[in-house]
Design an enzyme around this catalytic site. Structure first.
Site, PDB file in Angstrom:
ATOM      1  N   HIS A 158      69.353  24.091  25.836  1.00  0.00           N
ATOM      2  CA  HIS A 158      70.018  24.714  26.998  1.00  0.00           C
ATOM      3  C   HIS A 158      68.924  24.381  28.838  1.00  0.00           C
ATOM      4  O   HIS A 158      68.261  23.509  27.933  1.00  0.00           O
ATOM      5  CB  HIS A 158      68.603  25.721  26.824  1.00  0.00           C
ATOM      6  CG  HIS A 158      69.079  26.848  25.700  1.00  0.00           C
ATOM      7  ND1 HIS A 158      68.166  27.517  25.187  1.00  0.00           N
ATOM      8  CD2 HIS A 158      70.423  27.504  25.724  1.00  0.00           C
ATOM      9  CE1 HIS A 158      68.947  27.691  23.944  1.00  0.00           C
ATOM     10  NE2 HIS A 158      70.641  28.075  23.767  1.00  0.00           N
ATOM     11  N   GLU A 161      65.312  23.894  29.554  1.00  0.00           N
ATOM     12  CA  GLU A 161      64.561  23.553  28.488  1.00  0.00           C
ATOM     13  C   GLU A 161      64.912  22.208  28.618  1.00  0.00           C
ATOM     14  O   GLU A 161      64.199  21.325  28.162  1.00  0.00           O
ATOM     15  CB  GLU A 161      64.806  23.976  27.037  1.00  0.00           C
ATOM     16  CG  GLU A 161      64.964  25.536  26.970  1.00  0.00           C
ATOM     17  CD  GLU A 161      65.648  26.083  25.991  1.00  0.00           C
ATOM     18  OE1 GLU A 161      65.496  24.894  24.852  1.00  0.00           O
ATOM     19  OE2 GLU A 161      65.057  27.549  26.120  1.00  0.00           O
ATOM     20  N   HIS A 303      63.906  22.569  21.415  1.00  0.00           N
ATOM     21  CA  HIS A 303      63.507  24.305  22.602  1.00  0.00           C
ATOM     22  C   HIS A 303      62.174  23.927  22.781  1.00  0.00           C
ATOM     23  O   HIS A 303      61.499  23.961  23.054  1.00  0.00           O
ATOM     24  CB  HIS A 303      64.724  25.063  21.669  1.00  0.00           C
ATOM     25  CG  HIS A 303      65.733  24.482  21.448  1.00  0.00           C
ATOM     26  ND1 HIS A 303      67.127  25.774  22.407  1.00  0.00           N
ATOM     27  CD2 HIS A 303      66.307  24.003  20.220  1.00  0.00           C
ATOM     28  CE1 HIS A 303      67.363  25.417  21.537  1.00  0.00           C
ATOM     29  NE2 HIS A 303      67.620  24.731  20.736  1.00  0.00           N
ATOM     30  N   TYR A 343      71.084  33.810  15.241  1.00  0.00           N
ATOM     31  CA  TYR A 343      71.968  32.924  14.130  1.00  0.00           C
ATOM     32  C   TYR A 343      73.191  32.645  15.065  1.00  0.00           C
ATOM     33  O   TYR A 343      72.964  32.202  16.029  1.00  0.00           O
ATOM     34  CB  TYR A 343      72.842  34.002  13.652  1.00  0.00           C
ATOM     35  CG  TYR A 343      71.828  35.341  12.497  1.00  0.00           C
ATOM     36  CD1 TYR A 343      71.361  34.591  11.138  1.00  0.00           C
ATOM     37  CD2 TYR A 343      71.414  36.598  12.947  1.00  0.00           C
ATOM     38  CE1 TYR A 343      70.464  35.648  10.306  1.00  0.00           C
ATOM     39  CE2 TYR A 343      70.748  37.337  12.092  1.00  0.00           C
ATOM     40  CZ  TYR A 343      69.885  36.558  11.279  1.00  0.00           C
ATOM     41  OH  TYR A 343      69.446  37.756  10.417  1.00  0.00           O
ATOM     42  N   GLU A 362      59.885  24.836  18.757  1.00  0.00           N
ATOM     43  CA  GLU A 362      60.440  25.153  20.005  1.00  0.00           C
ATOM     44  C   GLU A 362      58.514  24.851  20.870  1.00  0.00           C
ATOM     45  O   GLU A 362      57.168  24.813  20.514  1.00  0.00           O
ATOM     46  CB  GLU A 362      59.650  27.063  20.375  1.00  0.00           C
ATOM     47  CG  GLU A 362      60.988  27.423  19.787  1.00  0.00           C
ATOM     48  CD  GLU A 362      61.946  27.429  20.861  1.00  0.00           C
ATOM     49  OE1 GLU A 362      62.007  27.751  22.407  1.00  0.00           O
ATOM     50  OE2 GLU A 362      63.364  28.075  19.867  1.00  0.00           O
TER      51      GLU A 362
END
Length: 394
Positions: A158, A161, A303, A343, A362
């Site tokens: 992402h 990130e 992430h 998902y 994360e």
């Protein structure tokens, strides 16, 4: 660092003179035999050449003492035994500290610069272009180690990130330093890890998105009008997760993708649009093919944020996953999350397809993009987690 010797010697002698493990020197010079010929180029990991201008006349012994080099190495590097004042020499200097960019914005250019610097300093690091982004940016895979155990780690799926890429590249740097100088890596033998494990690392999956978040729409070039439209004509792209075409790359995988399609945005945008079908984007396709070719025993996707570890998918993960995540919780303070209403992610597909451990980690806490002031804490916890994964310390 590349050097040429004036006399022949054994490659193992060179390793001893530079305080390197012999296997590291062989790994950096795969085409050399055990015997080095005069003027034959040798790549020496963990060293840089620097310019030295002598202030006084020096002998081989005084030069070696002044610059803390073995006398035999000075003899092998230079033809003369007497060095008059004013002589300019290229001398080796050992690299002992990390060189990657940690405390600041980490865009594609910074990542590429760090990759190139590390490859020059540690030539046993193998690099290859895994794929190209929508905008044609080459995405690099790093390969470290010789072991049968194959582990893949990636960052920056992402755009907002990008701090994950900075942290991952610092880990790569620390690992390479430890292997080169036969040191421990956060308490583990780096040489054993190198022999036991092959690491595959993609430090920046989504470079177009990262650059858009950090530098704004001008970096989108021919996609500038599109990204401004998708962002509601707002010039602030801090909330942008997608690739440059507005597709969320971590919702692109064939693992209940249809479920995400039903409940997520139906049109491209800054986040969460899963695409018209699975695997439409060059970045998601590239990672899919990399995994297919890599035969990995485990994958890890970095992430932000939440200090959580997602490790399950539809009860298809092996039992070792639970054991590993418990150990990761113990060393980091992160929370392992098994059930997650989410998902079509990279680790979901890996677990579903291969029935092997996959983890989404994360990093940090707060609102993306996380402030760079968190990087030291993020890295401290990340290195503890990665050592559990790489070492198999369960």
């Amino acid at each position: 660092m590349e050097i040429k010797l004036q006399e022949s010697c054994q490659l193992s002698t060179v390793a001893t003179l530079f305080h390197l493990p012999t296997y590291v020197l062989f790994s950096a010079n795969p085409f050399l035999s055990t015997h080095v010929l005069p003027q034959q180029p040798i790549q020496v990991p963990g060293y840089q050449l620097f310019n030295a201008t002598l202030d006084t006349d020096m002998s081989t012994a005084s030069l070696a003492a002044a610059y803390k080099l073995p006398i035999q190495l000075v003899d092998l590097l230079f033809e003369q035994s007497y060095f008059p004042a004013g002589t300019q020499l290229l001398l080796p200097r050992r690299i002992t500290a990390a060189v990657t960019h940690l405390h600041g914005y980490y865009d594609y250019a910074a990542c590429l610069h760090d990759i190139q610097t590390l490859q020059q300093l540690f030539p046993f690091l193998k690099i290859r272009t895994a794929y190209k982004s929508v905008m044609g940016k080459p995405v690099t895979e790093l390969l470290i180690g010789k072991g049968k155990k194959r582990i893949h780690i990636n960052a920056s799926f992402h755009g907002n990130e990008w701090i994950t890429s900075s942290a991952l590249m610092r880990f790569v740097n620390d690992y390479l330093l430890s292997v080169t100088h036969d040191d421990t890596l956060f308490g583990y033998s780096a040489s054993k890890l190198y022999q036991d494990v092959t690491l595959s690392i993609v430090p920046m999956v989504n470079p177009d998105g990262v650059d858009l978040v950090i530098h704004g729409s001008k970096t989108a070039q021919e996609y500038e009008e599109l990204v401004r439209f998708l962002n509601g004509d707002c010039t602030d792209f801090q909330g942008w997760k997608s690739n440059i075409k507005g597709v969320d790359l971590n919702k692109q995988y064939p693992a209940r993708w249809e479920y995400e399609q039903l409940r997520k945005p139906k049109l491209p945008g800054p986040r969460d649009f899963p695409g018209r079908t699975p695997l439409t984007e060059p970045e998601s396709i590239g990672m899919y093919e990399l995994v297919q070719d890599g035969n990995f025993d485990m994958v890890v996707a970095l992430h932000t944020q939440g200090e959580e570890i997602y490790w399950s998918y539809d009860e298809k993960e092996p039992s070792i996953s639970s054991t590993l995540v418990s150990r990761m919780e113990e060393v980091s303070g992160y929370e392992g999350i098994k059930e997650l209403d989410n998902y079509a992610g990279f680790k979901d597909w890996f677990i579903d397809h291969y029935r092997r451990p996959g983890f989404t980690i994360e990093l940090g806490k707060g609102e993306n993009p996380l402030p760079i002031e968190q990087i030291d804490t993020i890295y401290e916890k990340l290195q503890a987690i990665l050592m559990v994964i790489i070492s198999g310390d369960v």
